[in-house]
Design a protein around this motif. Structure first.
Motif, PDB file in Angstrom:
ATOM      1  N   LEU A   1      -8.357   0.464  -8.364  1.00 41.73           N
ATOM      2  CA  LEU A   1      -7.229   0.267  -9.119  1.00 41.73           C
ATOM      3  C   LEU A   1      -7.398  -0.531 -10.356  1.00 41.73           C
ATOM      4  O   LEU A   1      -8.581  -0.830 -10.695  1.00 41.73           O
TER       5      LEU A   1
ATOM      6  N   ARG B   1       0.955   7.154  -6.565  1.00 36.75           N
ATOM      7  CA  ARG B   1      -0.125   8.145  -6.676  1.00 36.75           C
ATOM      8  C   ARG B   1       0.783   9.698  -6.344  1.00 36.75           C
ATOM      9  O   ARG B   1       0.293  10.620  -7.140  1.00 36.75           O
TER      10      ARG B   1
ATOM     11  N   TYR C   1      -8.033  -2.900  -1.109  1.00 37.63           N
ATOM     12  CA  TYR C   1      -7.737  -1.433  -1.190  1.00 37.63           C
ATOM     13  C   TYR C   1      -8.699  -0.479  -1.370  1.00 37.63           C
ATOM     14  O   TYR C   1      -9.891  -0.711  -1.713  1.00 37.63           O
TER      15      TYR C   1
ATOM     16  N   GLU D   1       1.033  -1.305   0.080  1.00 39.64           N
ATOM     17  CA  GLU D   1       0.168  -0.122  -0.056  1.00 39.64           C
ATOM     18  C   GLU D   1       0.978   1.278   0.059  1.00 39.64           C
ATOM     19  O   GLU D   1       0.425   2.310  -0.551  1.00 39.64           O
TER      20      GLU D   1
ATOM     21  N   SER E   1      -4.745   6.105  -9.337  1.00 38.31           N
ATOM     22  CA  SER E   1      -4.933   4.708  -8.649  1.00 38.31           C
ATOM     23  C   SER E   1      -5.670   3.859  -9.487  1.00 38.31           C
ATOM     24  O   SER E   1      -5.242   2.425  -9.834  1.00 38.31           O
TER      25      SER E   1
ATOM     26  N   ILE F   1       1.984   1.696  -3.471  1.00 40.14           N
ATOM     27  CA  ILE F   1       0.708   2.318  -4.212  1.00 40.14           C
ATOM     28  C   ILE F   1       0.716   3.941  -3.814  1.00 40.14           C
ATOM     29  O   ILE F   1       0.623   4.711  -4.868  1.00 40.14           O
ATOM     30  N   HIS F   2       0.873   4.109  -2.799  1.00 39.96           N
ATOM     31  CA  HIS F   2       0.712   5.468  -2.323  1.00 39.96           C
ATOM     32  C   HIS F   2       1.731   6.245  -2.823  1.00 39.96           C
ATOM     33  O   HIS F   2       1.611   7.494  -3.501  1.00 39.96           O
TER      34      HIS F   2
END
Length: 219
Positions: free
Chosen positions: A131, A99, A127, A92, A105, A95-96
């Motif tokens: 996505l 972004r 999540y 995560e 996302s 992913i952040h």
């Protein structure tokens, strides 16, 4: 988290975060990128993170790159829930970071092989923002009994590509198929592929992955 990055463009507009299997590292799947035969218009950043080193029970406690401990190859036995959720938080965070680098996302795919695929599935379905998809190779869904209560409402329609070898002697085909069935029962759209191979990848599978990624992120 330390990671290898490969971009198909100087200005990527999408990302694939690809987790390796037990005992490997981020370099393991990097050579696949040119083999995917993606169109010239693809603007993808591939991120291949390196797992932390952990003692792994089934390997006699030997310390190796692992996303979580594996206590038994019998998936009905107790799982390393704390380790799985720790790697979920690591993913995560990646992913952040994407972004924050300007990738929406909805333009991020989570991918993984074997243990890495388990974390990709576990994280992607939970999540809290939509996505682009989940790519799960030669793997299974960990902590399946908690999925219904923890499914992220943003990803109930997420495209899921699952692939498995018919001669897999590490994670048997039946385990992958059982996870597929559970996901389908809970309403997830799973695209399922079987290949005549062991616990590995093959040329036909790589071609199918390239086609799927093109459909998800390019066309």
């Amino acid at each position: 988290m330390d990671a290898l990055e490969i971009t198909t463009s100087d200005s990527p507009d999408s990302a694939v975060i690809w987790l390796h299997g037990l005992g490997a590292d981020g370099h393991d799947f990097a050579p696949i990128v040119p083999e995917l035969a993606l169109p010239a218009s693809a603007k993808i950043r591939f991120v291949f993170p390196h797992a932390p080193s952990l003692p792994v029970t089934i390997n006699g406690g030997y310390v190796m790159p692992a996303w979580y401990d594996v206590k038994s190859l019998d998936l009905s036995q107790e799982e390393d829930a704390a380790g799985i959720r720790n790697s979920q938080h690591r993913l995560e965070a990646l992913i952040h970071r994407e972004r924050e680098r300007g990738i929406a996302s909805t333009r991020i795919v989570l991918a993984g092989f074997s243990q890495g695929g388990a974390i990709a599935l576990h994280t992607g379905l939970r999540y809290d923002a939509p996505l682009a998809g989940v790519l799960a190779l030669s793997t299974y869904l960990p902590l399946p009994h908690s999925l219904a209560a923890e499914t992220g409402s943003a990803n109930t329609q997420i495209p899921v590509f699952m692939a498995h070898g018919t001669a897999d002697n590490v994670i048997p085909l039946d385990h992958g198929a059982a996870s597929r069935d559970l996901l389908q029962q809970q309403g997830f759209a799973v695209e399922w592929h079987e290949y005549s191979m062991s616990h590995s990848v093959c040329a036909e599978e790589i071609a199918d992955i390239g086609t799927w990624l093109t459909r998800i992120l390019v066309i």
